[in-house]
Write a protein that holds these residues in place. Structure first.
Motif, PDB file in Angstrom:
ATOM      1  N   PRO A 144       0.835  -1.209   0.000  1.00  0.00           N
ATOM      2  CA  PRO A 144       0.000   0.000   0.000  1.00  0.00           C
ATOM      3  C   PRO A 144       0.870   1.259   0.000  1.00  0.00           C
ATOM      4  O   PRO A 144       1.929   1.298   0.603  1.00  0.00           O
ATOM      5  CB  PRO A 144      -0.816  -0.121   1.279  1.00  0.00           C
ATOM      6  CG  PRO A 144      -0.157  -1.168   2.097  1.00  0.00           C
ATOM      7  CD  PRO A 144       0.680  -2.005   1.197  1.00  0.00           C
ATOM      8  N   ARG A 145       0.400   2.252  -0.698  1.00  0.00           N
ATOM      9  CA  ARG A 145       1.160   3.498  -0.798  1.00  0.00           C
ATOM     10  C   ARG A 145       0.798   4.427   0.358  1.00  0.00           C
ATOM     11  O   ARG A 145      -0.333   4.463   0.815  1.00  0.00           O
ATOM     12  CB  ARG A 145       0.872   4.186  -2.116  1.00  0.00           C
ATOM     13  CG  ARG A 145       1.318   3.357  -3.301  1.00  0.00           C
ATOM     14  CD  ARG A 145       1.245   4.185  -4.566  1.00  0.00           C
ATOM     15  NE  ARG A 145       1.588   3.384  -5.710  1.00  0.00           N
ATOM     16  CZ  ARG A 145       2.773   3.418  -6.302  1.00  0.00           C
ATOM     17  NH1 ARG A 145       3.705   4.209  -5.860  1.00  0.00           N
ATOM     18  NH2 ARG A 145       3.004   2.659  -7.336  1.00  0.00           N
ATOM     19  N   SER A 146       1.767   5.187   0.738  1.00  0.00           N
ATOM     20  CA  SER A 146       1.541   6.142   1.820  1.00  0.00           C
ATOM     21  C   SER A 146       0.842   7.391   1.262  1.00  0.00           C
ATOM     22  O   SER A 146       0.919   7.675   0.063  1.00  0.00           O
ATOM     23  CB  SER A 146       2.873   6.525   2.464  1.00  0.00           C
ATOM     24  OG  SER A 146       3.645   7.274   1.558  1.00  0.00           O
ATOM     25  N   PRO A 147       0.166   8.141   2.109  1.00  0.00           N
ATOM     26  CA  PRO A 147      -0.494   9.369   1.631  1.00  0.00           C
ATOM     27  C   PRO A 147       0.477  10.373   1.016  1.00  0.00           C
ATOM     28  O   PRO A 147       0.111  11.124   0.123  1.00  0.00           O
ATOM     29  CB  PRO A 147      -1.144   9.940   2.891  1.00  0.00           C
ATOM     30  CG  PRO A 147      -1.334   8.765   3.785  1.00  0.00           C
ATOM     31  CD  PRO A 147      -0.182   7.844   3.486  1.00  0.00           C
ATOM     32  N   GLN A 148       1.702  10.398   1.464  1.00  0.00           N
ATOM     33  CA  GLN A 148       2.691  11.324   0.904  1.00  0.00           C
ATOM     34  C   GLN A 148       3.026  10.969  -0.548  1.00  0.00           C
ATOM     35  O   GLN A 148       3.424  11.833  -1.320  1.00  0.00           O
ATOM     36  CB  GLN A 148       3.981  11.338   1.739  1.00  0.00           C
ATOM     37  CG  GLN A 148       3.843  11.988   3.084  1.00  0.00           C
ATOM     38  CD  GLN A 148       3.230  11.043   4.115  1.00  0.00           C
ATOM     39  OE1 GLN A 148       3.161   9.827   3.896  1.00  0.00           O
ATOM     40  NE2 GLN A 148       2.761  11.591   5.225  1.00  0.00           N
ATOM     41  N   GLU A 149       2.874   9.728  -0.924  1.00  0.00           N
ATOM     42  CA  GLU A 149       3.135   9.322  -2.311  1.00  0.00           C
ATOM     43  C   GLU A 149       1.926   9.585  -3.207  1.00  0.00           C
ATOM     44  O   GLU A 149       2.078   9.854  -4.388  1.00  0.00           O
ATOM     45  CB  GLU A 149       3.483   7.837  -2.371  1.00  0.00           C
ATOM     46  CG  GLU A 149       4.791   7.489  -1.729  1.00  0.00           C
ATOM     47  CD  GLU A 149       5.033   5.998  -1.706  1.00  0.00           C
ATOM     48  OE1 GLU A 149       6.205   5.615  -1.667  1.00  0.00           O
ATOM     49  OE2 GLU A 149       4.068   5.212  -1.731  1.00  0.00           O
ATOM     50  N   VAL A 150       0.736   9.503  -2.646  1.00  0.00           N
ATOM     51  CA  VAL A 150      -0.484   9.638  -3.443  1.00  0.00           C
ATOM     52  C   VAL A 150      -0.899  11.102  -3.611  1.00  0.00           C
ATOM     53  O   VAL A 150      -1.467  11.487  -4.636  1.00  0.00           O
ATOM     54  CB  VAL A 150      -1.623   8.824  -2.787  1.00  0.00           C
ATOM     55  CG1 VAL A 150      -2.933   9.020  -3.515  1.00  0.00           C
ATOM     56  CG2 VAL A 150      -1.251   7.361  -2.738  1.00  0.00           C
ATOM     57  N   LEU A 151      -0.616  11.936  -2.634  1.00  0.00           N
ATOM     58  CA  LEU A 151      -1.072  13.320  -2.649  1.00  0.00           C
ATOM     59  C   LEU A 151      -0.618  14.118  -3.876  1.00  0.00           C
ATOM     60  O   LEU A 151      -1.435  14.825  -4.476  1.00  0.00           O
ATOM     61  CB  LEU A 151      -0.649  14.021  -1.360  1.00  0.00           C
ATOM     62  CG  LEU A 151      -1.215  15.412  -1.144  1.00  0.00           C
ATOM     63  CD1 LEU A 151      -2.738  15.363  -1.082  1.00  0.00           C
ATOM     64  CD2 LEU A 151      -0.640  16.014   0.110  1.00  0.00           C
TER      65      LEU A 151
ATOM     66  N   PHE B 246      -0.012  13.092  -6.908  1.00  0.00           N
ATOM     67  CA  PHE B 246      -0.787  12.603  -8.048  1.00  0.00           C
ATOM     68  C   PHE B 246      -2.216  13.147  -8.016  1.00  0.00           C
ATOM     69  O   PHE B 246      -2.744  13.621  -9.024  1.00  0.00           O
ATOM     70  CB  PHE B 246      -0.802  11.077  -8.052  1.00  0.00           C
ATOM     71  CG  PHE B 246      -1.795  10.503  -9.010  1.00  0.00           C
ATOM     72  CD1 PHE B 246      -1.556  10.538 -10.374  1.00  0.00           C
ATOM     73  CD2 PHE B 246      -2.987   9.968  -8.575  1.00  0.00           C
ATOM     74  CE1 PHE B 246      -2.489  10.032 -11.277  1.00  0.00           C
ATOM     75  CE2 PHE B 246      -3.915   9.460  -9.452  1.00  0.00           C
ATOM     76  CZ  PHE B 246      -3.663   9.489 -10.805  1.00  0.00           C
ATOM     77  N   LEU B 247      -2.856  13.083  -6.852  1.00  0.00           N
ATOM     78  CA  LEU B 247      -4.229  13.562  -6.740  1.00  0.00           C
ATOM     79  C   LEU B 247      -4.331  15.067  -6.959  1.00  0.00           C
ATOM     80  O   LEU B 247      -5.272  15.553  -7.582  1.00  0.00           O
ATOM     81  CB  LEU B 247      -4.806  13.187  -5.378  1.00  0.00           C
ATOM     82  CG  LEU B 247      -5.052  11.705  -5.141  1.00  0.00           C
ATOM     83  CD1 LEU B 247      -5.537  11.472  -3.725  1.00  0.00           C
ATOM     84  CD2 LEU B 247      -6.035  11.156  -6.144  1.00  0.00           C
TER      85      LEU B 247
ATOM     86  N   GLU C  93      -3.935  15.701 -10.716  1.00  0.00           N
ATOM     87  CA  GLU C  93      -5.143  15.271 -11.422  1.00  0.00           C
ATOM     88  C   GLU C  93      -6.287  16.239 -11.178  1.00  0.00           C
ATOM     89  O   GLU C  93      -7.053  16.572 -12.092  1.00  0.00           O
ATOM     90  CB  GLU C  93      -5.529  13.862 -10.956  1.00  0.00           C
ATOM     91  CG  GLU C  93      -6.639  13.236 -11.745  1.00  0.00           C
ATOM     92  CD  GLU C  93      -6.241  12.896 -13.166  1.00  0.00           C
ATOM     93  OE1 GLU C  93      -7.154  12.755 -13.997  1.00  0.00           O
ATOM     94  OE2 GLU C  93      -5.040  12.778 -13.457  1.00  0.00           O
TER      95      GLU C  93
END
Length: 83
Positions: free
Chosen positions: A8-15, A17-18, A21
Motif C-alpha cells: 500500500p502506498r503512503s499518503p505522501q506518495e499519493v497526494l 498525483f491527486l 489530477e
C-alpha cells in the motif's frame, strides 16, 4: 504477501498525483465552460444583429404587414432550435 501484490502506498506518495489530477480536471472544466460561453455569445450576437437589420430594412421599405407575417417563419426556427 505474494510477489505480484504491491504494498500500500503512503499518503505522501499519493497526494502529488491527486493534486495534479485535480488541477488538470479543473482546467479542462474551465476550458469547456469558456468555450460554450463563447459559442453562445457568438450565436446571440448574430441573431440579434440579423433581427435588427431586418427590422431596419422593413421600416425603410414600408413593408408593414408582410414583414410581421414573415418574421415568424424566419425567427422561430432560429430561436427555438435545439443545437
Amino acid at each position: 504477501m505474494q510477489e505480484h501484490e504491491r504494498p500500500p502506498r503512503s499518503p505522501q506518495e499519493v497526494l502529488p498525483f491527486l493534486t495534479t489530477e485535480h488541477f488538470t480536471l479543473q482546467t479542462e472544466r474551465s476550458s469547456a465552460s469558456s468555450d460554450s460561453h463563447a459559442r453562445l455569445q457568438l450565436y446571440m450576437t448574430v441573431l440579434t444583429s440579423s433581427i435588427i437589420s431586418l427590422a431596419l430594412v422593413a421600416q425603410l421599405s414600408d413593408v408593414g404587414d408582410a414583414f410581421r407575417g414573415s418574421r415568424s417563419c424566419c425567427f422561430r426556427p432560429c430561436t427555438f432550435s435545439a443545437s
